[in-house]
Enzyme design. Structure first.
Site, PDB file in Angstrom:
ATOM      1  N   SER A 143     -10.455   2.311   3.141  1.00 43.09           N
ATOM      2  CA  SER A 143      -9.480   2.752   1.627  1.00 43.09           C
ATOM      3  C   SER A 143      -8.304   1.591   0.697  1.00 43.09           C
ATOM      4  CB  SER A 143      -8.519   3.400   2.222  1.00 43.09           C
ATOM      5  OG  SER A 143      -7.470   2.721   4.106  1.00 43.09           O
ATOM      6  N   SER A 195      -9.795  -0.242   6.649  1.00 46.06           N
ATOM      7  CA  SER A 195      -9.626  -0.349   5.573  1.00 46.06           C
ATOM      8  C   SER A 195      -8.752  -1.674   4.953  1.00 46.06           C
ATOM      9  CB  SER A 195      -9.184   0.602   5.879  1.00 46.06           C
ATOM     10  OG  SER A 195      -9.703   1.654   5.450  1.00 46.06           O
ATOM     11  N   LYS A 213       0.939  -0.967   0.040  1.00 43.32           N
ATOM     12  CA  LYS A 213      -0.255  -0.113   0.263  1.00 43.32           C
ATOM     13  C   LYS A 213       1.178   1.472  -0.396  1.00 43.32           C
ATOM     14  CE  LYS A 213      -3.789   2.017   2.728  1.00 43.32           C
ATOM     15  NZ  LYS A 213      -4.436   1.995   3.904  1.00 43.32           N
TER      16      LYS A 213
HETATM   17  N1  GLN Z   1     -13.452   4.695   6.563  1.00 39.91           N
HETATM   18  C1  GLN Z   1     -12.799   4.793   7.720  1.00 39.91           C
HETATM   19  C2  GLN Z   1     -12.189   6.278   7.369  1.00 39.91           C
HETATM   20  O1  GLN Z   1     -11.926   6.548   6.184  1.00 39.91           O
HETATM   21  C3  GLN Z   1     -11.326   4.224   7.875  1.00 39.91           C
HETATM   22  C4  GLN Z   1     -10.575   4.462   6.630  1.00 39.91           C
HETATM   23  C5  GLN Z   1      -9.247   2.883   7.424  1.00 39.91           C
HETATM   24  O2  GLN Z   1      -9.341   2.376   8.338  1.00 39.91           O
HETATM   25  N2  GLN Z   1      -8.231   3.554   7.281  1.00 39.91           N
HETATM   26  O3  GLN Z   1     -11.374   6.968   8.158  1.00 39.91           O
END
Ligand code: GLN
Length: 481
Positions: free
Chosen positions: A151, A175, A76
């Site tokens: 994400s 995410s 990532k």
């Molecule tokens: N969807 C959540 C956010 O936007 C979690 C994101 C994540 O786990 N990085 O904060």
């Protein structure tokens, strides 16, 4: 060959069925064909990958191969990779070439893996659909009109679209698990502190945790073996010894106690998703597990608490992007203030700015007690709920997401709807617990994920539970390609 999972590849490389160079070339060809449309990778490292593959083949020919030697993976794009752009999906870091490797990346290099490239992601890991990336949305390999989740959508699409054998990812609120669910793969978020955060671009430091995206639980165990462990450079990494996560993977599940939280089987859950999850649970009963209903009474507060705590931490973490030290700087600033202002307004996207504003507000004098302290108290209550539940059961199961992947563009105008995407995953981060999402069914040809949550540091058990399910079913073998 690119359809094989990581463990299968490890065996094939070991028996000389093909070489790491041959396999790496195949992946690179496939990436060249697919990536302009899928957009799973931000950066592809052709030369580096081929030279690492060559070194891996040489090491093997000299009898120096470990289980991960020569396996092509992707990272990532928030793990710092020395000499390679580390963008975090943001214009702010578009020009940032990391001067060092994250501990996770370093561990994989030491294990002999091949780095195919850096995967696309929501900007600063803020999002649930991969649409906030500066580099554009990632498409879901199962249906290219749909999001892959976020994400870590690039890592999920790369694994599910067979553009790498496995990928690293991070999970702050869901995410890893939500995109794993949307793309029909296995996504493991370890216990907070199990894997070093050093060299990971920070979003919300008390929640961020690195984990894996793979086809199977066995593959995840192999990757976790490389990643887990204490790191003197990260004081929040746990000094509890890491385990061999493949050792107990085959243990029978006789006597396993499964808890189903009533709150995760209520309003808002798609009926077919619910049926799939219940069928999966029935499969576990056949494998010798017992099932009971449990309650996580404060879980409805998790999204609200998270959207105070995570933005608060993000507002502090992102203050370092000021145009002075590294990253984007606006053109021709007239003075220091102008440079700060324009650098940050031009360098950050809308969602990131929204979080910085919410976080700054929640932390400001006068509001701190009402929002931040309150959210921290809720966090404690949520942790207590899990502790109580785990006195009665070994693992907690439920849907990873209330539905399957949604259309690109369909939720962009409404941040709160997007925030609710993580309704079943966020509490796990607030409590610091390990969780895994595994494929458990299909709805109209789209994958459904089963979430399994364990006690602190119960990664071995989670992987064992997931592996036994994958031996008994074939949902993890369904692929879009
Ligand atoms: N969807 C959540 C956010 O936007 C979690 C994101 C994540 O786990 N990085 O904060």
């Amino acid at each position: 060959m690119i359809n094989l999972g990581l463990a299968q590849i490890s065996r094939a490389l070991g028996s000389g069925e093909f070489s790491s160079v041959e396999l790496t070339q195949k992946y690179l060809q496939e990436i060249a064909k697919q990536n302009s449309d899928l957009n799973a990778y931000i950066t592809v490292c052709d030369e580096l990958a081929l030279s690492q593959a060559q070194a891996a083949d040489e090491a093997r020919s000299q009898g120096n191969a470990g289980p991960m030697t020569g396996i092509p993976i992707a990272h990532k794009d928030l793990f710092c990779t020395q000499g390679i752009r580390t963008s975090c999906g943001s214009k702010m870091l578009d020009n940032f070439i990391a001067p060092y490797n994250a501990t996770v990346v370093e561990n994989f290099i030491n294990a002999g893996t091949v780095t195919l490239g850096k995967t696309n992601m929501d900007e600063f890991a803020m999002g649930s659909s991969n649409e906030t990336s500066f580099y554009g949305p990632v498409k879901n390999p199962w249906n290219r009109d749909l999001v892959p989740g976020g994400s870590s959508g690039g890592s999920a699409a790369a694994v599910s679209g067979r553009l790498c054998a496995g990928a690293t990812a991070t999970d702050t609120g869901g995410s890893i698990r939500q995109p794993a669910s949307f793309t029909g793969i296995t996504g493991l978020k370890p216990t907070y502190g199990r894997v070093s955060r050093w060299g990971m671009v920070a979003f919300a430091s008390s929640l961020d945790q690195a984990g894996t995206m793979t086809q199977t639980a066995e593959d995840a165990a192999m990757m976790l073996n490389v990643m887990a462990g204490v790191d003197p450079k990260d004081s929040t990494s746990s000094d509890r010894p890491a385990e061999d996560y493949t050792a107990d993977i085959d243990k029978p599940l006789t006597g396993l106690k499964i808890g189903l939280p009533v709150q995760h089987f209520s309003e808002g859950l798609d009926a077919t998703v619910e049926q799939c999850i219940r069928d999966a649970v029935a499969e576990f009963e056949k494998l010798g597990a017992t099932v009971k209903e449990i309650s996580l009474p404060n879980s409805h507060l998790s999204v609200s608490a998270y959207y105070v705590i995570a933005p608060a931490e993000a507002s502090a973490n992102l203050s370092r992007y000021d145009g002075v030290r590294y990253g984007y700087r606006c053109e021709n600033p007239v003075n220091l203030e102008d440079m700060y202002k324009r650098t940050r307004s031009e360098g950050f996207g809308t969602e990131v700015k929204r979080r910085i504003m919410v976080g700054t507000y929640a932390l400001s004098a006068g509001y701190y007690d009402a929002y931040y302290i309150k959210a921290q108290k809720i966090r404690r209550l949520i942790k207590n709920d899990f502790e109580k539940a785990f006195q009665e059961v070994d693992v907690i199961m439920g849907p990873t997401s209330p539905h399957t992947a949604f259309a690109i563009g369909s939720k962009n105008d409404d941040p709160v709807t997007m925030y609710l995407e993580d309704i079943y995953t966020i509490a796990v981060n607030l409590a610091g617990l390990p969780g895994i999402s595994i494929p458990a069914g299909l709805l109209n040809g789209l994958p459904i994920g089963l979430q399994i949550v364990g006690k602190d540091f119960a990664e071995s058990q989670l992987l064992n539970v997931a592996h036994k399910f994958q031996q008994a079913t074939d949902w993890h073998e369904k692929s879009p390609v």
